[in-house]
Design a protein around this motif. Structure first.
Motif, mmCIF file in Angstrom:
data_model
loop_
_atom_site.group_PDB
_atom_site.id
_atom_site.type_symbol
_atom_site.label_atom_id
_atom_site.label_comp_id
_atom_site.label_asym_id
_atom_site.label_seq_id
_atom_site.Cartn_x
_atom_site.Cartn_y
_atom_site.Cartn_z
ATOM 1 N N PHE A 1 0.842 -1.194 0.000
ATOM 2 C CA PHE A 1 0.000 0.000 0.000
ATOM 3 C C PHE A 1 0.883 1.252 0.000
ATOM 4 N N SER A 2 1.881 1.252 0.853
ATOM 5 C CA SER A 2 2.801 2.374 0.984
ATOM 6 C C SER A 2 3.537 2.638 -0.333
ATOM 7 N N SER A 3 4.043 1.591 -0.943
ATOM 8 C CA SER A 3 4.770 1.734 -2.216
ATOM 9 C C SER A 3 3.866 2.244 -3.323
ATOM 10 N N ALA A 4 2.683 1.664 -3.429
ATOM 11 C CA ALA A 4 1.765 2.025 -4.505
ATOM 12 C C ALA A 4 1.309 3.475 -4.405
ATOM 13 N N ARG A 5 1.187 3.980 -3.196
ATOM 14 C CA ARG A 5 0.667 5.335 -3.002
ATOM 15 C C ARG A 5 1.743 6.357 -2.628
ATOM 16 N N LYS A 6 3.001 5.904 -2.643
ATOM 17 C CA LYS A 6 4.133 6.780 -2.317
ATOM 18 C C LYS A 6 3.935 7.455 -0.965
ATOM 19 N N ARG A 7 3.580 6.623 0.028
ATOM 20 C CA ARG A 7 3.383 7.098 1.403
ATOM 21 C C ARG A 7 4.408 6.381 2.284
ATOM 22 N N PRO A 8 5.447 7.086 2.737
ATOM 23 C CA PRO A 8 6.411 6.440 3.632
ATOM 24 C C PRO A 8 5.694 5.844 4.846
ATOM 25 N N LEU A 9 6.283 4.787 5.365
ATOM 26 C CA LEU A 9 5.688 4.048 6.477
ATOM 27 C C LEU A 9 6.704 3.935 7.605
ATOM 28 N N LEU A 10 6.245 4.188 8.806
ATOM 29 C CA LEU A 10 7.057 4.026 10.005
ATOM 30 C C LEU A 10 6.319 3.011 10.871
ATOM 31 N N TYR A 11 6.999 1.925 11.218
ATOM 32 C CA TYR A 11 6.321 0.890 11.993
ATOM 33 C C TYR A 11 7.211 0.377 13.111
ATOM 34 N N GLN A 12 6.555 -0.195 14.106
ATOM 35 C CA GLN A 12 7.255 -0.704 15.278
ATOM 36 C C GLN A 12 7.042 -2.208 15.372
ATOM 37 N N THR A 13 8.101 -2.911 15.706
ATOM 38 C CA THR A 13 8.022 -4.335 15.958
ATOM 39 C C THR A 13 8.994 -4.689 17.068
ATOM 40 N N GLN A 14 8.516 -5.419 18.027
ATOM 41 C CA GLN A 14 9.306 -5.828 19.192
ATOM 42 C C GLN A 14 10.021 -4.640 19.834
ATOM 43 N N GLY A 15 9.305 -3.514 19.913
ATOM 44 C CA GLY A 15 9.835 -2.336 20.585
ATOM 45 C C GLY A 15 10.788 -1.479 19.778
ATOM 46 N N GLU A 16 11.091 -1.869 18.543
ATOM 47 C CA GLU A 16 12.012 -1.101 17.700
ATOM 48 C C GLU A 16 11.266 -0.493 16.527
ATOM 49 N N TRP A 17 11.715 0.696 16.115
ATOM 50 C CA TRP A 17 11.101 1.402 14.986
ATOM 51 C C TRP A 17 11.847 1.101 13.700
#
Length: 77
Positions: A36-52
């Motif tokens: 979704f992010s790639s198709a719409r050119k929207r950078p994504l910031l996500y967290q997993t196991q406490g790390e960004w």
């Protein structure tokens, strides 16, 4: 997951922020968000196991990585 759509902007692009409800987002959901992010050119910031992590243009990834390294806020509130 909780998604904060267009939580802030980076170089005029809306940045979506995703935090998991548990320890980490489910792989299938994260893969969908990246597409979704790639198709719409929207950078994504996500967290997993406490790390960004940053997903998007290399310059966005580098800037977020540098902010993390310096212990800075990742976005203005």
């Amino acid at each position: 997951m909780i998604m904060l759509a267009a939580n802030f902007t980076w170089r005029g692009l809306p940045v979506d922020v995703v935090v998991p409800v548990g320890e980490r987002p489910k792989r299938k959901a994260l893969d969908w968000l990246k597409e979704f992010s790639s198709a719409r050119k929207r950078p994504l910031l996500y967290q997993t196991q406490g790390e960004w992590f940053a997903f998007g243009p290399p310059a966005f990834q580098a800037e977020i990585s540098e902010r993390i390294r310096r212990g800075e806020k990742l976005w203005d509130e």
